[in-house]
Design a protein around this motif. Structure first.
Motif, PDB file in Angstrom:
ATOM      1  N   VAL A 134       0.825  -1.212   0.000  1.00  0.00           N
ATOM      2  CA  VAL A 134       0.000   0.000   0.000  1.00  0.00           C
ATOM      3  C   VAL A 134       0.860   1.263   0.000  1.00  0.00           C
ATOM      4  N   MET A 135       1.997   1.235   0.643  1.00  0.00           N
ATOM      5  CA  MET A 135       2.968   2.334   0.672  1.00  0.00           C
ATOM      6  C   MET A 135       2.414   3.608   1.318  1.00  0.00           C
ATOM      7  N   ASP A 136       1.935   3.449   2.530  1.00  0.00           N
ATOM      8  CA  ASP A 136       1.547   4.611   3.318  1.00  0.00           C
ATOM      9  C   ASP A 136       2.273   4.534   4.661  1.00  0.00           C
ATOM     10  N   GLY A 137       1.882   5.362   5.596  1.00  0.00           N
ATOM     11  CA  GLY A 137       2.560   5.423   6.889  1.00  0.00           C
ATOM     12  C   GLY A 137       2.402   4.177   7.746  1.00  0.00           C
ATOM     13  N   HIS A 143       7.575  -4.940   4.090  1.00  0.00           N
ATOM     14  CA  HIS A 143       6.623  -5.025   2.983  1.00  0.00           C
ATOM     15  C   HIS A 143       6.913  -3.932   1.951  1.00  0.00           C
ATOM     16  N   ALA A 144       7.294  -2.758   2.426  1.00  0.00           N
ATOM     17  CA  ALA A 144       7.663  -1.670   1.512  1.00  0.00           C
ATOM     18  C   ALA A 144       8.866  -2.080   0.658  1.00  0.00           C
ATOM     19  N   ALA A 145       9.795  -2.830   1.249  1.00  0.00           N
ATOM     20  CA  ALA A 145      10.986  -3.281   0.514  1.00  0.00           C
ATOM     21  C   ALA A 145      10.620  -4.271  -0.592  1.00  0.00           C
ATOM     22  N   LEU A 146       9.477  -4.952  -0.452  1.00  0.00           N
ATOM     23  CA  LEU A 146       9.040  -5.916  -1.463  1.00  0.00           C
ATOM     24  C   LEU A 146       8.218  -5.272  -2.570  1.00  0.00           C
ATOM     25  N   ASN A 147       7.734  -4.065  -2.348  1.00  0.00           N
ATOM     26  CA  ASN A 147       6.863  -3.396  -3.312  1.00  0.00           C
ATOM     27  C   ASN A 147       7.526  -3.308  -4.689  1.00  0.00           C
ATOM     28  N   ARG A 170      -1.988  -5.566   4.216  1.00  0.00           N
ATOM     29  CA  ARG A 170      -2.890  -5.036   3.193  1.00  0.00           C
ATOM     30  C   ARG A 170      -2.299  -5.172   1.799  1.00  0.00           C
ATOM     31  N   CYS A 171      -1.209  -5.912   1.673  1.00  0.00           N
ATOM     32  CA  CYS A 171      -0.546  -6.088   0.385  1.00  0.00           C
ATOM     33  C   CYS A 171      -1.380  -6.983  -0.528  1.00  0.00           C
ATOM     34  N   ARG A 172      -1.025  -6.965  -1.820  1.00  0.00           N
ATOM     35  CA  ARG A 172      -1.672  -7.824  -2.807  1.00  0.00           C
ATOM     36  C   ARG A 172      -0.640  -8.154  -3.875  1.00  0.00           C
ATOM     37  N   THR A 173      -1.073  -8.894  -4.891  1.00  0.00           N
ATOM     38  CA  THR A 173      -0.186  -9.180  -6.016  1.00  0.00           C
ATOM     39  C   THR A 173      -0.864  -8.733  -7.309  1.00  0.00           C
TER      40      THR A 173
END
Length: 201
Positions: A134-137, A143-147, A170-173
């Protein structure tokens, strides 16, 4: 509701647990549980409420309004003193609006991601998956490193990282074709370094 999502939740057996950590992730994929729901009728009621929410598109508030009086009537509500798996008496939180919110969000997210995974894995024209955070706060740094990272969908990395990738993830593919990879200038990622830690309760 997508058939795969309903099938995932309906296929799960019931498992009584005192502590959510008693079941590993793989077991969670096969059995439905709610920590401290120590009676099968309570566990069935919670799962039925989730299935109704999926089937009828109910909001969290509607899910809570439906289950709260039922769980209260069965005594699974508020703080109570119970004997844990270690034989010690302790005060624990049974049902509450906050617990129902956690149960609702965790189980619906898992069911939707299981349905999404099945559909993406069966789609022959899409051999690649991109991890999308999602890349928010509130996004975990890991998870941000995997985005934006991309691996073939048959890569073993997805056995560990396919969302939801942890509690409240809240991640997805995003499924990709070879043509999309070329047009968007995307390349396959190196496998991440994955560390596994065993945590004792």
């Amino acid at each position: 509701p997508p058939a795969e999502v309903m099938a995932y939740l309906e296929s799960k057996g019931l498992r009584i647990t005192f502590n959510w950590q008693e079941m590993l992730d793989e077991a969670h994929a096969r059995a439905f549980t709610a920590a401290k729901a120590m009676r099968l009728d309570v566990l069935r009621d919670i799962r039925s409420g989730l299935l109704d929410a999926l089937r009828e598109g109910k909001t969290l508030r509607q899910f809570q309004d439906q289950l709260t009086p039922l769980l209260q009537s069965k005594g699974w509500w508020g703080k109570q003193v119970v004997v844990g798996g270690d034989g010690q008496a302790q005060q624990v939180q049974m049902g509450s609006p906050r617990r129902l919110k956690t149960i609702y969000q965790t189980n619906l997210q898992s069911a939707y991601m299981a349905g999404r995974a099945k559909a993406q894995m069966e789609a022959g024209a899409f051999p690649y998956l991109m991890y999308v955070a999602v890349m928010d706060g509130r996004t975990r740094p890991s998870h941000a490193a995997l985005n934006g990272r991309i691996w073939r969908k048959d890569d073993p990395v997805w056995q560990t990282l396919f969302p939801p990738n942890g509690f409240n993830c809240r991640c997805r593919t995003r499924a990709l074709t070879a043509g999309q990879m070329q047009r968007e200038g995307l390349t396959l990622s190196e496998p991440p370094e994955i560390l596994t830690r065993e945590i004792s309760a």
